[in-house]
Design an enzyme around this catalytic site. Structure first.
Site, PDB file in Angstrom:
ATOM      1  N   GLU A   1     -37.550  26.353  13.358  1.00  0.00           N
ATOM      2  CA  GLU A   1     -36.650  25.585  12.482  1.00  0.00           C
ATOM      3  C   GLU A   1     -37.376  24.274  12.189  1.00  0.00           C
ATOM      4  O   GLU A   1     -37.518  23.437  13.073  1.00  0.00           O
ATOM      5  CB  GLU A   1     -35.312  25.294  13.171  1.00  0.00           C
ATOM      6  CG  GLU A   1     -34.696  26.468  13.938  1.00  0.00           C
ATOM      7  CD  GLU A   1     -34.433  27.693  13.099  1.00  0.00           C
ATOM      8  OE1 GLU A   1     -34.240  27.545  11.883  1.00  0.00           O
ATOM      9  OE2 GLU A   1     -34.445  28.800  13.650  1.00  0.00           O
TER      10      GLU A   1
ATOM     11  N   CYS B   1     -32.680  16.999   9.114  1.00  0.00           N
ATOM     12  CA  CYS B   1     -33.638  17.855   8.418  1.00  0.00           C
ATOM     13  C   CYS B   1     -33.153  18.185   7.016  1.00  0.00           C
ATOM     14  O   CYS B   1     -33.943  18.477   6.127  1.00  0.00           O
ATOM     15  CB  CYS B   1     -33.881  19.125   9.220  1.00  0.00           C
ATOM     16  SG  CYS B   1     -32.362  20.004   9.622  1.00  0.00           S
TER      17      CYS B   1
ATOM     18  N   GLY C   1     -38.142  21.318  15.045  1.00  0.00           N
ATOM     19  CA  GLY C   1     -38.958  20.109  14.936  1.00  0.00           C
ATOM     20  C   GLY C   1     -39.693  20.084  13.610  1.00  0.00           C
ATOM     21  O   GLY C   1     -39.284  20.743  12.645  1.00  0.00           O
ATOM     22  N   SER C   2     -40.790  19.382  13.586  1.00  0.00           N
ATOM     23  CA  SER C   2     -41.501  19.170  12.319  1.00  0.00           C
ATOM     24  C   SER C   2     -42.327  20.394  11.926  1.00  0.00           C
ATOM     25  O   SER C   2     -42.698  21.218  12.768  1.00  0.00           O
ATOM     26  CB  SER C   2     -42.426  17.967  12.460  1.00  0.00           C
ATOM     27  OG  SER C   2     -43.428  18.256  13.412  1.00  0.00           O
ATOM     28  N   ALA C   3     -42.669  20.459  10.644  1.00  0.00           N
ATOM     29  CA  ALA C   3     -43.504  21.556  10.160  1.00  0.00           C
ATOM     30  C   ALA C   3     -44.896  21.488  10.796  1.00  0.00           C
ATOM     31  O   ALA C   3     -45.492  22.531  11.107  1.00  0.00           O
ATOM     32  CB  ALA C   3     -43.601  21.507   8.639  1.00  0.00           C
TER      33      ALA C   3
ATOM     34  N   GLY D   1     -44.548  23.058  14.087  1.00  0.00           N
ATOM     35  CA  GLY D   1     -44.203  24.469  13.899  1.00  0.00           C
ATOM     36  C   GLY D   1     -45.411  25.297  13.486  1.00  0.00           C
ATOM     37  O   GLY D   1     -45.615  26.413  13.987  1.00  0.00           O
TER      38      GLY D   1
HETATM   39  P1  NAD Z   1     -41.705  17.195  16.490  1.00  0.00           P
HETATM   40  O1  NAD Z   1     -42.277  18.387  15.831  1.00  0.00           O
HETATM   41  O2  NAD Z   1     -42.538  15.978  16.588  1.00  0.00           O
HETATM   42  O3  NAD Z   1     -41.269  17.542  17.993  1.00  0.00           O
HETATM   43  C1  NAD Z   1     -40.393  18.608  18.295  1.00  0.00           C
HETATM   44  C2  NAD Z   1     -40.630  19.062  19.724  1.00  0.00           C
HETATM   45  O4  NAD Z   1     -41.917  19.652  19.834  1.00  0.00           O
HETATM   46  C3  NAD Z   1     -40.616  17.908  20.732  1.00  0.00           C
HETATM   47  O5  NAD Z   1     -40.020  18.387  21.908  1.00  0.00           O
HETATM   48  C4  NAD Z   1     -42.087  17.598  20.925  1.00  0.00           C
HETATM   49  O6  NAD Z   1     -42.372  16.998  22.157  1.00  0.00           O
HETATM   50  C5  NAD Z   1     -42.695  18.978  20.835  1.00  0.00           C
HETATM   51  N1  NAD Z   1     -44.093  19.008  20.395  1.00  0.00           N
HETATM   52  C6  NAD Z   1     -44.741  18.119  19.599  1.00  0.00           C
HETATM   53  N2  NAD Z   1     -46.003  18.539  19.362  1.00  0.00           N
HETATM   54  C7  NAD Z   1     -46.144  19.714  20.020  1.00  0.00           C
HETATM   55  C8  NAD Z   1     -47.204  20.668  20.146  1.00  0.00           C
HETATM   56  N3  NAD Z   1     -48.377  20.490  19.541  1.00  0.00           N
HETATM   57  N4  NAD Z   1     -46.981  21.776  20.871  1.00  0.00           N
HETATM   58  C9  NAD Z   1     -45.792  22.006  21.466  1.00  0.00           C
HETATM   59  N5  NAD Z   1     -44.760  21.138  21.392  1.00  0.00           N
HETATM   60  C10 NAD Z   1     -44.924  20.012  20.669  1.00  0.00           C
HETATM   61  O7  NAD Z   1     -40.323  16.891  15.752  1.00  0.00           O
HETATM   62  P2  NAD Z   1     -39.381  15.601  15.934  1.00  0.00           P
HETATM   63  O8  NAD Z   1     -40.081  14.447  15.311  1.00  0.00           O
HETATM   64  O9  NAD Z   1     -38.919  15.502  17.332  1.00  0.00           O
HETATM   65  O10 NAD Z   1     -38.112  15.995  15.074  1.00  0.00           O
HETATM   66  C11 NAD Z   1     -37.984  15.710  13.721  1.00  0.00           C
HETATM   67  C12 NAD Z   1     -38.393  16.920  12.901  1.00  0.00           C
HETATM   68  O11 NAD Z   1     -37.557  18.017  13.212  1.00  0.00           O
HETATM   69  C13 NAD Z   1     -38.251  16.715  11.416  1.00  0.00           C
HETATM   70  O12 NAD Z   1     -39.341  17.294  10.770  1.00  0.00           O
HETATM   71  C14 NAD Z   1     -36.982  17.460  11.079  1.00  0.00           C
HETATM   72  O13 NAD Z   1     -36.887  17.874   9.727  1.00  0.00           O
HETATM   73  C15 NAD Z   1     -37.077  18.610  12.014  1.00  0.00           C
HETATM   74  N6  NAD Z   1     -35.780  19.213  12.256  1.00  0.00           N
HETATM   75  C16 NAD Z   1     -35.537  20.484  11.808  1.00  0.00           C
HETATM   76  C17 NAD Z   1     -34.282  21.038  11.984  1.00  0.00           C
HETATM   77  C18 NAD Z   1     -33.950  22.428  11.512  1.00  0.00           C
HETATM   78  O14 NAD Z   1     -32.983  22.984  11.999  1.00  0.00           O
HETATM   79  N7  NAD Z   1     -34.696  23.017  10.594  1.00  0.00           N
HETATM   80  C19 NAD Z   1     -33.289  20.310  12.614  1.00  0.00           C
HETATM   81  C20 NAD Z   1     -33.584  19.034  13.065  1.00  0.00           C
HETATM   82  C21 NAD Z   1     -34.833  18.494  12.894  1.00  0.00           C
END
Ligand code: NAD
Length: 469
Positions: free
Chosen positions: A229, A263, A206-208, A211
């Site tokens: 990731e 990503c 997910g997003s930085a 993360g």
């Molecule tokens: P996001 O971080 O908003 O959400 C990812 C997951 O985390 C979701 O299931 C969400 O519900 C959960 N989440 C959100 N806030 C949370 C918290 N505080 N505690 C625990 N869980 C939480 O990401 P997104 O918008 O769903 O996805 C897009 C992002 O993912 C982009 O930044 C993209 O670059 C990244 N991404 C990275 C990779 C990689 O392999 N490096 C691959 C695909 C996407």
């Protein structure tokens, strides 16, 4: 308190697609915990038989699965079909990686043997993003299950239907109850899984921003595996490239594939100032020809909507903020009449404009002109992220310089930033990851090594330091 129901909508039409209750992290962790001993100690062949059945079911169901992904994410049907192909292919790659990275190694040593074997962690949480709602969680789940872990999967709140579909295929494949639990919900449920004392690790894509929050939450739990990731602010340098049309095609693929929601999508195009006008013209002309339409449109679209109207509004605001900061629009990123989540591909020149080092997760590409190679390389690395970087043009010697100087986990030449081999590790440095790359190296974070020295019989004497008997 979470609202009583989670609802997902099709980005292309706004129509409701799925509705269901929020999940219970505690119940899913408890079920995964009680399923763990039997799953972990089952013969590997028995686990693999179920996992391979899942692969075959995914293949048999590919059409319906792709339709669902296309509807729930808005990505073109062909893009969704490729995602389903990756889901099925992940199984064989992960089995190979399991043996290659974490298999058993036994060697002879004096008076016995030494062995390295691997154990599963236990219960692993998996948090998934929306952009590849099947492929990316699957990339954690499959290697985790092969290694003998049980899994609690919290999908993106924007793609619950795809997660339910995957779980149904696992159940049909014969995965025992509790081995894979799905917890539907948003950040609250994500936090509930991540902070549950009953998990032994967390595999996150997910997003930085999220993360980093998870890394802080895990600061008191160094004994738990945490694989992050995260996003990127990926550079693409076009340099000494005679084939401007090919360069433009790579730029467009890098920046706008999947509506820029990969990503690895390029966010910053870096080009020599003398070469910029021709490249801009070629990219501009190609953007004119891109079909932006709903996933099932005929002729097939190059890209669909972004995930929802909020994301579209955020992207438009990001573009406007770049203009306000001094950026010069080349192609305006704007809402399109096709629907509330549709935006046009944006291209903006930001040479000399100081902008925050943020990832804008959509079809928004910045152009930066530079006078020489050192400036190009400096710009490429001027980010806290380090996921993907590409060089288009140049020769082998230039590519070597680029490869050596690049701070990114994926470094490509004459290929889009979004091109990654499925049987290679996949991950970034800096704000893109915590040195736990996924894909082929996912095996590494799904098991821990146990080193042993062994002999069939206790056969020992003390050679030194003893008084005479
Ligand atoms: P996001 O971080 O908003 O959400 C990812 C997951 O985390 C979701 O299931 C969400 O519900 C959960 N989440 C959100 N806030 C949370 C918290 N505080 N505690 C625990 N869980 C939480 O990401 P997104 O918008 O769903 O996805 C897009 C992002 O993912 C982009 O930044 C993209 O670059 C990244 N991404 C990275 C990779 C990689 O392999 N490096 C691959 C695909 C996407």
């Amino acid at each position: 308190m979470s609202p009583p129901e989670l609802v997902s909508y099709e980005p292309a039409t706004g129509a409701e697609l799925w509705r269901g209750p929020h999940g219970d992290a505690g119940a899913a962790v408890a079920a995964a915990r009680s399923a763990f001993p039997a799953w972990a100690t089952a013969p590997l062949d028995a686990r693999l038989a179920i996992i391979e059945r899942y692969r075959d079911l995914v293949r048999a169901d590919a059409g319906a699965f792709a339709n669902l992904i296309a509807r729930e994410t808005g990505k073109p049907r062909w893009d969704a079909a490729a995602e389903v192909g990756s889901v099925a292919a992940k199984v064989d790659i992960s089995i190979e990686a399991y043996y290659a990275r974490t298999g058993t190694r036994v060697g002879e040593v004096a008076a016995g043997r030494q062995a390295v074997r691997h154990k599963p962690h236990g219960v692993l949480g998996v948090l998934g993003p929306y952009n590849f709602p099947a492929h990316l969680p699957n990339g954690h789940i499959v290697p985790a299950l092969i290694a003998g872990n049980t899994v609690v999967f919290k999908p993106s709140e924007l793609t619950p239907a795809v997660a339910e579909h995957m779980a149904a295929l696992w159940a049909k494949a014969g995965l025992p109850e509790g081995v894979l639990g799905v917890v539907q919900g948003a950040a609250d449920e994500g936090r509930a899984v991540a902070s549950h004392p009953g998990i032994d690790g967390l595999l996150f894509t997910g997003s930085a921003t999220t993360g980093y929050a998870l890394a802080r939450a895990f600061a008191d739990a160094p004994h738990k595996i945490l694989a992050l990731e995260m996003g990127g602010n990926n550079p693409l340098i076009v340099w000494a490239c005679a084939d401007v049309a090919a360069a433009a095609a790579i730029v467009v693929q890098s920046a706008y594939l999947s509506s820029g929601q990969r990503c690895t999508c390029a966010r910053r195009l870096i080009v020599h100032e003398a070469a910029a006008p021709a490249l801009i013209d070629a990219v501009d002309a190609l953007i004119d020809r891109l079909i932006v339409a709903e996933p099932f449109a005929d002729p097939a679209p190059f890209m669909g909507p972004v995930i929802d109207a909020r994301a579209a509004a955020r992207l438009e605001a990001a573009f406007d903020a770049m203009v306000a900061a001094g950026g010069k629009p080349i192609r305006r990123l704007a809402r399109l009449p096709q629907g509330a989540a549709f935006v046009s591909p944006g291209l903006i020149e930001t040479t000399g404009v100081d902008l925050p080092d943020e990832e804008h997760f959509g079809p928004l590409l910045r152009l930066i002109r530079v006078p020489d190679w050192d400036s190009a390389m400096h710009q490429a690395n001027a980010t806290r992220f380090g996921l993907a970087a590409s060089l288009v043009g140049g020769d082998e010697a230039l590519y070597r310089r680029f490869w050596t100087a690049s701070r990114a986990g994926i470094v490509n030449w004459n290929r889009p930033t979004s091109g990654a081999a499925s049987n290679a590790p996949f991950g970034g440095v800096g704000a893109s990851g915590n040195h736990r790359p996924a894909a082929y190296y996912a095996a590494d974070y799904c098991a821990w090594p146990v080193a042993s020295v062994e002999a069939d019989q206790p056969d020992a004497t003390i050679a030194q330091g003893l008084r005479a008997a």
